[in-house]
Motif scaffolding. Structure first.
Motif, PDB file in Angstrom:
ATOM      1  N   GLY A 109      -1.065   5.107   8.350  1.00  0.00           N
ATOM      2  CA  GLY A 109      -0.708   6.482   8.025  1.00  0.00           C
ATOM      3  C   GLY A 109       0.742   6.589   7.573  1.00  0.00           C
ATOM      4  N   HIS A 110       1.250   7.803   7.592  1.00  0.00           N
ATOM      5  CA  HIS A 110       2.609   8.093   7.135  1.00  0.00           C
ATOM      6  C   HIS A 110       3.654   7.256   7.877  1.00  0.00           C
ATOM      7  CE1 HIS A 110       6.020  10.340   5.607  1.00  0.00           C
ATOM      8  NE2 HIS A 110       6.426  10.512   6.857  1.00  0.00           N
ATOM      9  N   GLU A 111       3.505   7.130   9.189  1.00  0.00           N
ATOM     10  CA  GLU A 111       4.479   6.353   9.974  1.00  0.00           C
ATOM     11  C   GLU A 111       4.482   4.885   9.552  1.00  0.00           C
ATOM     12  OE1 GLU A 111       3.588   7.108  14.065  1.00  0.00           O
ATOM     13  OE2 GLU A 111       4.224   9.205  13.941  1.00  0.00           O
ATOM     14  N   ASP A 112       3.326   4.372   9.235  1.00  0.00           N
ATOM     15  CA  ASP A 112       3.240   2.974   8.780  1.00  0.00           C
ATOM     16  C   ASP A 112       3.925   2.814   7.426  1.00  0.00           C
ATOM     17  OD1 ASP A 112       1.510   1.672  10.876  1.00  0.00           O
ATOM     18  OD2 ASP A 112       0.190   3.316  10.253  1.00  0.00           O
ATOM     19  N   VAL A 113       3.729   3.780   6.539  1.00  0.00           N
ATOM     20  CA  VAL A 113       4.386   3.718   5.225  1.00  0.00           C
ATOM     21  C   VAL A 113       5.901   3.717   5.424  1.00  0.00           C
ATOM     22  CG1 VAL A 113       4.769   4.930   3.042  1.00  0.00           C
ATOM     23  CG2 VAL A 113       2.453   4.796   4.004  1.00  0.00           C
ATOM     24  N   GLU A 114       6.387   4.586   6.291  1.00  0.00           N
ATOM     25  CA  GLU A 114       7.838   4.637   6.533  1.00  0.00           C
ATOM     26  C   GLU A 114       8.339   3.337   7.159  1.00  0.00           C
ATOM     27  OE1 GLU A 114       9.664   6.967   5.124  1.00  0.00           O
ATOM     28  OE2 GLU A 114       7.728   7.693   4.391  1.00  0.00           O
ATOM     29  N   ARG A 115       7.564   2.770   8.066  1.00  0.00           N
ATOM     30  CA  ARG A 115       7.923   1.484   8.667  1.00  0.00           C
ATOM     31  C   ARG A 115       8.011   0.406   7.584  1.00  0.00           C
ATOM     32  NH1 ARG A 115       4.420  -2.485   9.636  1.00  0.00           N
ATOM     33  NH2 ARG A 115       2.622  -1.080   9.616  1.00  0.00           N
ATOM     34  N   LEU A 116       7.052   0.379   6.692  1.00  0.00           N
ATOM     35  CA  LEU A 116       7.039  -0.622   5.619  1.00  0.00           C
ATOM     36  C   LEU A 116       8.187  -0.404   4.640  1.00  0.00           C
ATOM     37  CD1 LEU A 116       3.188  -0.729   5.065  1.00  0.00           C
ATOM     38  CD2 LEU A 116       4.597  -2.533   6.071  1.00  0.00           C
ATOM     39  N   MET A 117       8.553   0.838   4.415  1.00  0.00           N
ATOM     40  CA  MET A 117       9.670   1.128   3.521  1.00  0.00           C
ATOM     41  C   MET A 117      10.999   0.631   4.084  1.00  0.00           C
ATOM     42  SD  MET A 117       8.785   2.392   0.632  1.00  0.00           S
ATOM     43  CE  MET A 117      10.353   3.021   0.051  1.00  0.00           C
ATOM     44  N   LEU A 118      11.051   0.409   5.384  1.00  0.00           N
ATOM     45  CA  LEU A 118      12.272  -0.105   6.024  1.00  0.00           C
ATOM     46  C   LEU A 118      12.241  -1.626   6.192  1.00  0.00           C
ATOM     47  CD1 LEU A 118      12.715   2.636   8.777  1.00  0.00           C
ATOM     48  CD2 LEU A 118      14.018   2.385   6.639  1.00  0.00           C
ATOM     49  N   ASP A 119      11.126  -2.250   5.833  1.00  0.00           N
ATOM     50  CA  ASP A 119      10.952  -3.695   6.038  1.00  0.00           C
ATOM     51  C   ASP A 119      11.537  -4.470   4.853  1.00  0.00           C
ATOM     52  OD1 ASP A 119      10.110  -6.295   6.507  1.00  0.00           O
ATOM     53  OD2 ASP A 119       8.060  -5.722   7.037  1.00  0.00           O
ATOM     54  N   ILE A 160       9.694  -7.426   2.755  1.00  0.00           N
ATOM     55  CA  ILE A 160       8.682  -7.233   1.713  1.00  0.00           C
ATOM     56  C   ILE A 160       9.310  -6.462   0.554  1.00  0.00           C
ATOM     57  CG2 ILE A 160       6.784  -7.257   3.402  1.00  0.00           C
ATOM     58  CD1 ILE A 160       6.564  -4.162   2.900  1.00  0.00           C
ATOM     59  N   VAL A 161       8.527  -6.217  -0.477  1.00  0.00           N
ATOM     60  CA  VAL A 161       8.969  -5.367  -1.588  1.00  0.00           C
ATOM     61  C   VAL A 161       8.754  -3.926  -1.144  1.00  0.00           C
ATOM     62  CG1 VAL A 161       8.503  -4.677  -3.966  1.00  0.00           C
ATOM     63  CG2 VAL A 161       8.424  -7.092  -3.329  1.00  0.00           C
ATOM     64  N   ARG A 162       9.841  -3.169  -1.085  1.00  0.00           N
ATOM     65  CA  ARG A 162       9.783  -1.797  -0.569  1.00  0.00           C
ATOM     66  C   ARG A 162       9.610  -0.815  -1.730  1.00  0.00           C
ATOM     67  NH1 ARG A 162      15.062  -2.073   3.037  1.00  0.00           N
ATOM     68  NH2 ARG A 162      15.704  -3.230   1.192  1.00  0.00           N
ATOM     69  N   ASN A 163       8.381  -0.710  -2.159  1.00  0.00           N
ATOM     70  CA  ASN A 163       8.040   0.195  -3.245  1.00  0.00           C
ATOM     71  C   ASN A 163       6.936   1.115  -2.728  1.00  0.00           C
ATOM     72  OD1 ASN A 163       6.301   1.117  -5.510  1.00  0.00           O
ATOM     73  ND2 ASN A 163       7.802   0.009  -6.768  1.00  0.00           N
ATOM     74  N   ILE A 206       3.025   0.266  -1.860  1.00  0.00           N
ATOM     75  CA  ILE A 206       2.583   0.310  -0.457  1.00  0.00           C
ATOM     76  C   ILE A 206       1.410   1.271  -0.324  1.00  0.00           C
ATOM     77  CG2 ILE A 206       3.253   1.083   1.865  1.00  0.00           C
ATOM     78  CD1 ILE A 206       6.101  -0.064   1.199  1.00  0.00           C
ATOM     79  N   ASN A 207       1.561   2.478  -0.882  1.00  0.00           N
ATOM     80  CA  ASN A 207       0.464   3.456  -0.810  1.00  0.00           C
ATOM     81  C   ASN A 207      -0.787   2.950  -1.514  1.00  0.00           C
ATOM     82  OD1 ASN A 207       1.659   5.479   0.774  1.00  0.00           O
ATOM     83  ND2 ASN A 207       2.740   6.332  -0.982  1.00  0.00           N
ATOM     84  N   ALA A 208      -0.620   2.245  -2.637  1.00  0.00           N
ATOM     85  CA  ALA A 208      -1.779   1.688  -3.346  1.00  0.00           C
ATOM     86  C   ALA A 208      -2.481   0.645  -2.492  1.00  0.00           C
ATOM     87  CB  ALA A 208      -1.343   1.086  -4.677  1.00  0.00           C
TER      88      ALA A 208
END
Length: 193
Positions: free
Chosen positions: A79-89, A92-95, A99-101
């Motif tokens: 969900g949204h929290e996971d997307v935000e977590r991934l955006m801070l990682d 990985i490539v933080r796009n 990520i949403n795709a």
């Protein structure tokens, strides 16, 4: 020719990079089996869009950790929290779009009708005639355009014709090892199962 004396495809480009050479020699253009594995390859090729493949290859283990080994059942629940977590990682490539795709594609994969799999969709769009060894390697083909359209029809995103073709190359649907490469004409294609 690389530092170990082996002739490889020119795209490997980075002389003496063992990880890149190992990927070329043991994975690229070889059959991939299993929906999770196909989903991973499709996802990584989407992340590669606009970047060098070596960037993605070097981050592959981090991608696997971040996306729970590309288990679509788990990723579809992000969900949204996971997307935000991934955006801070930073590993990985933080796009956000990619990520949403990746999350949306897991959901699309799980929604496909019974009897339809990534393997069957990809195999359905495999080229009938292989490219000749002296022909230039294309960025996309009529088949990859049809594959991208088919995947989008099932709800997949970030899978344009170039990403679709790169996936076909990576998983052995087409054998695009260049003339002169030690693997030209030697890898098995169409091993989807």
């Amino acid at each position: 020719m690389s530092g170990d004396g082996t002739r490889r495809c020119a795209w490997t480009g980075i002389e003496n990079d063992e990880q890149y050479q190992r990927y070329h020699d043991t994975e690229w253009g070889r059959a991939v089996e299993g929906e999770n594995e196909l989903y991973e390859r499709l996802s990584l090729e989407a992340f590669q869009s606009g970047l060098s493949w070596i960037t993605i290859l070097r981050k592959r283990e981090a991608f696997r950790r971040a996306f729970c080994n590309f288990d679509p059942i788990i990723v579809a629940q992000f969900g949204h929290e996971d997307v935000e977590r991934l955006m801070l990682d930073a590993a990985i490539v933080r796009n956000r779009l990619k990520i949403n795709a990746t999350i949306g594609n897991a959901r699309a994969l799980l929604r496909m009708p019974a009897g339809i799999t990534l393997a069957t969709i990809i195999a359905e769009h495999a080229p009938v005639v292989a490219r000749g060894p002296e022909e230039a390697v294309p960025g996309q083909t009529a088949e990859s355009k049809q594959l991208a359209k088919a995947l989008k029809g099932y709800g997949f995103s970030f899978v344009g014709p170039t990403t679709a073709y790169a996936t076909m190359q990576a998983i052995g649907v087409v054998n695009d090892h260049e003339a002169g490469c030690w693997l030209a004409g030697k890898t098995q294609t169409l091993g989807l199962g």
